[in-house]
Design a protein around this motif. Structure first.
Motif, mmCIF file in Angstrom:
data_model
loop_
_atom_site.group_PDB
_atom_site.id
_atom_site.type_symbol
_atom_site.label_atom_id
_atom_site.label_comp_id
_atom_site.label_asym_id
_atom_site.label_seq_id
_atom_site.Cartn_x
_atom_site.Cartn_y
_atom_site.Cartn_z
ATOM 1 N N GLU A 211 2.107 11.092 1.749
ATOM 2 C CA GLU A 211 1.998 10.186 0.606
ATOM 3 C C GLU A 211 0.679 10.365 -0.127
ATOM 4 O O GLU A 211 0.612 10.177 -1.346
ATOM 5 N N TRP A 212 -0.375 10.651 0.606
ATOM 6 C CA TRP A 212 -1.641 11.023 -0.026
ATOM 7 C C TRP A 212 -2.489 11.784 0.974
ATOM 8 O O TRP A 212 -2.257 11.737 2.175
ATOM 9 N N ARG A 213 -3.476 12.501 0.464
ATOM 10 C CA ARG A 213 -4.385 13.300 1.289
ATOM 11 C C ARG A 213 -5.774 13.234 0.679
ATOM 12 O O ARG A 213 -5.926 13.287 -0.550
ATOM 13 N N HIS A 214 -6.789 13.135 1.552
ATOM 14 C CA HIS A 214 -8.179 13.098 1.098
ATOM 15 C C HIS A 214 -8.995 14.092 1.920
ATOM 16 O O HIS A 214 -8.940 14.067 3.158
ATOM 17 N N HIS A 215 -9.714 14.963 1.241
ATOM 18 C CA HIS A 215 -10.573 15.923 1.926
ATOM 19 C C HIS A 215 -11.949 15.292 2.134
ATOM 20 O O HIS A 215 -12.610 14.875 1.182
ATOM 21 N N CYS A 216 -12.366 15.194 3.410
ATOM 22 C CA CYS A 216 -13.624 14.536 3.764
ATOM 23 C C CYS A 216 -14.730 15.573 3.961
ATOM 24 O O CYS A 216 -14.471 16.739 4.288
ATOM 25 N N ALA A 217 -15.954 15.132 3.814
ATOM 26 C CA ALA A 217 -17.093 16.022 4.043
ATOM 27 C C ALA A 217 -17.224 16.367 5.522
ATOM 28 O O ALA A 217 -17.703 17.443 5.880
ATOM 29 N N GLY A 218 -16.793 15.446 6.397
ATOM 30 C CA GLY A 218 -16.819 15.678 7.834
ATOM 31 C C GLY A 218 -15.416 15.685 8.398
ATOM 32 O O GLY A 218 -14.429 15.928 7.679
ATOM 33 N N LYS A 219 -15.304 15.391 9.693
ATOM 34 C CA LYS A 219 -14.008 15.415 10.373
ATOM 35 C C LYS A 219 -13.624 14.000 10.801
ATOM 36 O O LYS A 219 -14.291 13.421 11.661
ATOM 37 N N PRO A 220 -12.585 13.424 10.214
ATOM 38 C CA PRO A 220 -12.138 12.089 10.642
ATOM 39 C C PRO A 220 -11.665 12.113 12.097
ATOM 40 O O PRO A 220 -10.962 13.033 12.511
ATOM 41 N N HIS A 221 -12.060 11.100 12.864
ATOM 42 C CA HIS A 221 -11.662 11.065 14.267
ATOM 43 C C HIS A 221 -11.153 9.705 14.714
ATOM 44 O O HIS A 221 -10.646 9.563 15.830
ATOM 45 N N GLU A 222 -11.277 8.691 13.873
ATOM 46 C CA GLU A 222 -10.836 7.349 14.255
ATOM 47 C C GLU A 222 -10.506 6.582 12.982
ATOM 48 O O GLU A 222 -11.182 6.745 11.956
ATOM 49 N N ALA A 223 -9.452 5.766 13.034
ATOM 50 C CA ALA A 223 -9.049 5.000 11.856
ATOM 51 C C ALA A 223 -8.649 3.592 12.254
ATOM 52 O O ALA A 223 -8.078 3.377 13.329
ATOM 53 N N HIS A 224 -8.953 2.641 11.372
ATOM 54 C CA HIS A 224 -8.604 1.242 11.578
ATOM 55 C C HIS A 224 -7.998 0.712 10.283
ATOM 56 O O HIS A 224 -8.464 1.037 9.188
ATOM 57 N N VAL A 225 -6.969 -0.118 10.429
ATOM 58 C CA VAL A 225 -6.250 -0.639 9.269
ATOM 59 C C VAL A 225 -6.311 -2.156 9.276
ATOM 60 O O VAL A 225 -6.067 -2.798 10.313
ATOM 61 N N SER A 226 -6.627 -2.745 8.120
ATOM 62 C CA SER A 226 -6.591 -4.191 7.929
ATOM 63 C C SER A 226 -6.029 -4.460 6.541
ATOM 64 O O SER A 226 -6.604 -4.017 5.541
ATOM 65 N N ALA A 227 -4.889 -5.161 6.494
ATOM 66 C CA ALA A 227 -4.204 -5.449 5.230
ATOM 67 C C ALA A 227 -3.992 -4.139 4.471
ATOM 68 O O ALA A 227 -3.409 -3.205 5.007
ATOM 69 N N ASP A 228 -4.495 -4.042 3.239
ATOM 70 C CA ASP A 228 -4.285 -2.826 2.448
ATOM 71 C C ASP A 228 -5.539 -1.950 2.416
ATOM 72 O O ASP A 228 -5.774 -1.210 1.462
ATOM 73 N N ARG A 229 -6.327 -2.014 3.478
ATOM 74 C CA ARG A 229 -7.543 -1.207 3.562
ATOM 75 C C ARG A 229 -7.519 -0.353 4.827
ATOM 76 O O ARG A 229 -6.981 -0.744 5.863
ATOM 77 N N LEU A 230 -8.137 0.816 4.724
ATOM 78 C CA LEU A 230 -8.237 1.766 5.826
ATOM 79 C C LEU A 230 -9.698 2.158 5.998
ATOM 80 O O LEU A 230 -10.363 2.532 5.030
ATOM 81 N N ARG B 117 2.132 6.818 9.340
ATOM 82 C CA ARG B 117 0.985 7.142 10.174
ATOM 83 C C ARG B 117 -0.177 7.632 9.332
ATOM 84 O O ARG B 117 0.008 8.160 8.233
ATOM 85 N N ILE B 118 -1.375 7.442 9.877
ATOM 86 C CA ILE B 118 -2.582 8.052 9.336
ATOM 87 C C ILE B 118 -2.938 9.201 10.269
ATOM 88 O O ILE B 118 -3.071 9.004 11.482
ATOM 89 N N VAL B 119 -3.089 10.396 9.714
ATOM 90 C CA VAL B 119 -3.362 11.568 10.541
ATOM 91 C C VAL B 119 -4.613 12.279 10.030
ATOM 92 O O VAL B 119 -4.977 12.186 8.859
ATOM 93 N N ALA B 120 -5.264 12.991 10.951
ATOM 94 C CA ALA B 120 -6.410 13.845 10.619
ATOM 95 C C ALA B 120 -5.984 15.283 10.822
ATOM 96 O O ALA B 120 -5.415 15.644 11.848
ATOM 97 N N ASP B 121 -6.277 16.113 9.839
ATOM 98 C CA ASP B 121 -5.948 17.537 9.881
ATOM 99 C C ASP B 121 -7.203 18.304 9.481
ATOM 100 O O ASP B 121 -7.446 18.546 8.303
ATOM 101 N N GLY B 122 -8.037 18.621 10.495
ATOM 102 C CA GLY B 122 -9.329 19.228 10.168
ATOM 103 C C GLY B 122 -10.195 18.223 9.435
ATOM 104 O O GLY B 122 -10.455 17.123 9.929
ATOM 105 N N GLN B 123 -10.613 18.567 8.232
ATOM 106 C CA GLN B 123 -11.423 17.671 7.410
ATOM 107 C C GLN B 123 -10.577 16.789 6.505
ATOM 108 O O GLN B 123 -11.135 15.999 5.729
#
Length: 290
Positions: free
Chosen positions: A64-83, A46-52
């Motif tokens: 498996e990995w984590r990325h801290h964003c400048a804003g708050k992720p609220h929606e995600a779309h996956v195509s092949a090996d891209r997010l 799964r792809i999850v959002a935890d705050g920023q």
């Protein structure tokens, strides 16, 4: 009728709404969540959002990995090996709370580039559509797996990808009278025009098993098939053409049960709201012997 579909109203309710619902909705993106929010299922995780933070979890729930964003992720779309992750900014600005759209390598979590768009959808081959409306923008952009711009269309709204590789759009342009339609984006940048809409900001539609789009257009429930042929399923509530700005709607489909919500803002102060809900059964041709 489109696809042989029809609806039957099973229940209808009218409720008074609290005065400050609209204000609370506006700040909801900034509310803190006690637990990570699932944005996308990816088969083995799964792809999850935890705050920023945006994170990929494996099938065992391990990160498996984590990325801290400048804003708050609220929606995600996956195509092949891209997010592609859409974000809200932390501060209000000229574009409201719109934040950048972030393109990641799905496997490593590496940020590839930042893009611009309020709505997005995955297409094949690691490509994505992004759209934006306002300040002379009414555009949809196709980006490849590295974020390179491939094609542009002068259209924007709710995106419905189809099996043939094209995308239908239920347009939203926030102008009265509206020129919005249901259209199809063609691969060469052309647009095939379908039926006109009465409401400039129709809510997100639902899609039936055969690809028929069901949308709420100024109190009227309409169906639009893959050939962009439309039919009226039900006239639920008479919304005055020049007062569509006072109404907001929502559709949800679970099995053959369709729930329609229509919220009305008063014309006078103090501002109050009334909410109408309908529960309908959605019946296909094979169910009615047509």
């Amino acid at each position: 009728m489109t696809g042989g579909w029809r609806v039957e109203v099973l229940d209808h309710q009218l409720l008074d709404g609290p005065m400050w619902d609209e204000a609370r909705e506006a700040v909801r993106p900034l509310a803190q969540s006690a637990q990570p929010v699932v944005l996308a299922d990816i088969g083995d995780g799964r792809i999850v959002a935890d705050g920023q933070d945006l994170a990929r979890l494996g099938a065992d729930g391990r990160e498996e990995w984590r990325h801290h964003c400048a804003g708050k992720p609220h929606e995600a779309h996956v195509s092949a090996d891209r997010l592609l992750a859409l974000t809200y900014s932390l501060d209000y600005h000229a574009w409201g709370f719109l934040g950048p759209a972030l393109l990641f390598d799905l496997d490593s979590g590496r940020l590839i580039t930042e893009l611009r768009g309020e709505r997005g959808v995955a297409v094949d081959g690691g490509r994505f559509l992004l759209g934006l409306e306002g300040y002379d923008n009414f555009d949809t952009w196709l980006h490849d797996r590295d974020g390179t711009l491939l094609t542009t269309w002068r259209s924007y709204g709710h995106y419905v990808p189809d099996p043939d590789g094209t995308v239908r759009v239920v347009e939203c342009e926030r102008k009265l009278p509206t020129a919005s339609r249901v259209v199809r984006l063609l691969p060469d940048g052309d647009i095939e025009h379908g039926p006109r809409l009465s409401d400039s900001t129709v809510p997100s539609p639902v899609v039936l098993p055969d690809g028929t789009i069901v949308l709420l257009d100024a109190g009227v429930l309409r169906a639009v098939d893959h050939q962009l042929q439309d039919t009226v399923l039900a006239e639920l509530f008479p919304v005055p053409p020049r007062e569509t700005w006072r109404f907001s709607g929502e559709l949800s489909l679970t099995g053959d049960r369709l729930t329609v919500t229509l919220r009305e803002r008063s014309t006078e102060v103090p501002i109050s709201y009334g909410t109408r809900t309908w529960t309908l059964s959605v019946v296909g041709r094979h169910h009615v012997g047509e």
